[in-house]
Design a protein around this motif. Structure first.
Motif, PDB file in Angstrom:
ATOM      1  N   GLN A  92       0.832  -1.202   0.000  1.00  0.00           N
ATOM      2  CA  GLN A  92       0.000   0.000   0.000  1.00  0.00           C
ATOM      3  C   GLN A  92       0.874   1.262   0.000  1.00  0.00           C
ATOM      4  OE1 GLN A  92      -3.216   0.366  -0.434  1.00  0.00           O
ATOM      5  NE2 GLN A  92      -3.039   2.581  -0.301  1.00  0.00           N
ATOM      6  N   LEU A  93       1.922   1.242   0.830  1.00  0.00           N
ATOM      7  CA  LEU A  93       2.838   2.383   0.859  1.00  0.00           C
ATOM      8  C   LEU A  93       3.608   2.501  -0.451  1.00  0.00           C
ATOM      9  CD1 LEU A  93       4.144   2.129   4.514  1.00  0.00           C
ATOM     10  CD2 LEU A  93       2.412   3.681   3.592  1.00  0.00           C
ATOM     11  N   ARG A  94       3.901   1.355  -1.077  1.00  0.00           N
ATOM     12  CA  ARG A  94       4.574   1.387  -2.382  1.00  0.00           C
ATOM     13  C   ARG A  94       3.673   2.079  -3.409  1.00  0.00           C
ATOM     14  NH1 ARG A  94       6.717  -4.027  -5.201  1.00  0.00           N
ATOM     15  NH2 ARG A  94       8.452  -3.741  -3.772  1.00  0.00           N
ATOM     16  N   LYS A  95       2.399   1.776  -3.351  1.00  0.00           N
ATOM     17  CA  LYS A  95       1.450   2.402  -4.272  1.00  0.00           C
ATOM     18  C   LYS A  95       1.390   3.915  -4.030  1.00  0.00           C
ATOM     19  CE  LYS A  95      -3.391   2.292  -5.629  1.00  0.00           C
ATOM     20  NZ  LYS A  95      -4.717   1.802  -5.320  1.00  0.00           N
ATOM     21  N   GLU A  96       1.366   4.308  -2.764  1.00  0.00           N
ATOM     22  CA  GLU A  96       1.355   5.738  -2.436  1.00  0.00           C
ATOM     23  C   GLU A  96       2.627   6.413  -2.931  1.00  0.00           C
ATOM     24  OE1 GLU A  96       0.651   6.393   1.718  1.00  0.00           O
ATOM     25  OE2 GLU A  96      -1.112   5.096   1.727  1.00  0.00           O
ATOM     26  N   TYR A  97       3.755   5.748  -2.762  1.00  0.00           N
ATOM     27  CA  TYR A  97       5.022   6.301  -3.230  1.00  0.00           C
ATOM     28  C   TYR A  97       5.009   6.473  -4.749  1.00  0.00           C
ATOM     29  CZ  TYR A  97       9.730   6.232  -5.087  1.00  0.00           C
ATOM     30  OH  TYR A  97      10.844   6.513  -5.818  1.00  0.00           O
ATOM     31  N   GLN A  98       4.527   5.467  -5.456  1.00  0.00           N
ATOM     32  CA  GLN A  98       4.496   5.549  -6.920  1.00  0.00           C
ATOM     33  C   GLN A  98       3.603   6.690  -7.397  1.00  0.00           C
ATOM     34  OE1 GLN A  98       3.427   1.506  -7.860  1.00  0.00           O
ATOM     35  NE2 GLN A  98       5.566   0.838  -7.891  1.00  0.00           N
TER      36      GLN A  98
END
Length: 132
Positions: free
Chosen positions: A63-69
């Motif tokens: 989920q945090l990876r998605k936010e970062y992207q």
């Protein structure tokens, strides 16, 4: 047990059981693995090898990876350079280990060649004395 809990957190999120109240973590927090956000954590790269670094002490969250992207697409953050630096250091370390192993192998080959030549000379001497 902690390793299994961490893997479940990565796969299902920290609030998978509904018992974690602290889910307000942001991708830029200190305890979040920036390299995982970019796409490759080196702790996962060499698992079960001689270069195994053990489990990553930081949080891996899809989920945090998605936010970062999403933030990266907007031009807010970019951790790619950090990943490149880490990969460069890993390459240098791998090259150093390979060079050390090759040196050790060449030294062992030299010792083996000496042992073979000594045994050949011994055999020749034995054959010469047997003929006398």
């Amino acid at each position: 047990m902690d390793a299994i809990r961490k893997q479940l957190d990565v796969l299902m999120g920290a609030n998978r059981n509904g018992d974690v109240t602290e889910v307000n973590r942001k991708y830029y927090d200190r305890d979040v693995c920036r390299l995982f956000l970019v796409g490759l954590c080196p702790h996962e790269l060499f698992q079960l090898t001689k270069m195994d670094m053990g489990p990553c002490p930081k949080v891996h969250s899809f989920q945090l990876r998605k936010e970062y992207q999403e933030a990266k697409a907007k031009g807010e953050d970019n951790y790619d350079r950090e990943l490149e630096d880490v990969i460069d250091r890993l390459i240098v370390e791998c090259d150093r280990k390979i060079a050390r192993a090759l040196k050790r192998l060449s030294e062992e080959d030299a010792k083996a060649a000496i042992a073979i030549s000594v045994s050949e000379v011994t055999q020749l001497m034995f054959d010469l004395f047997a003929d006398l």
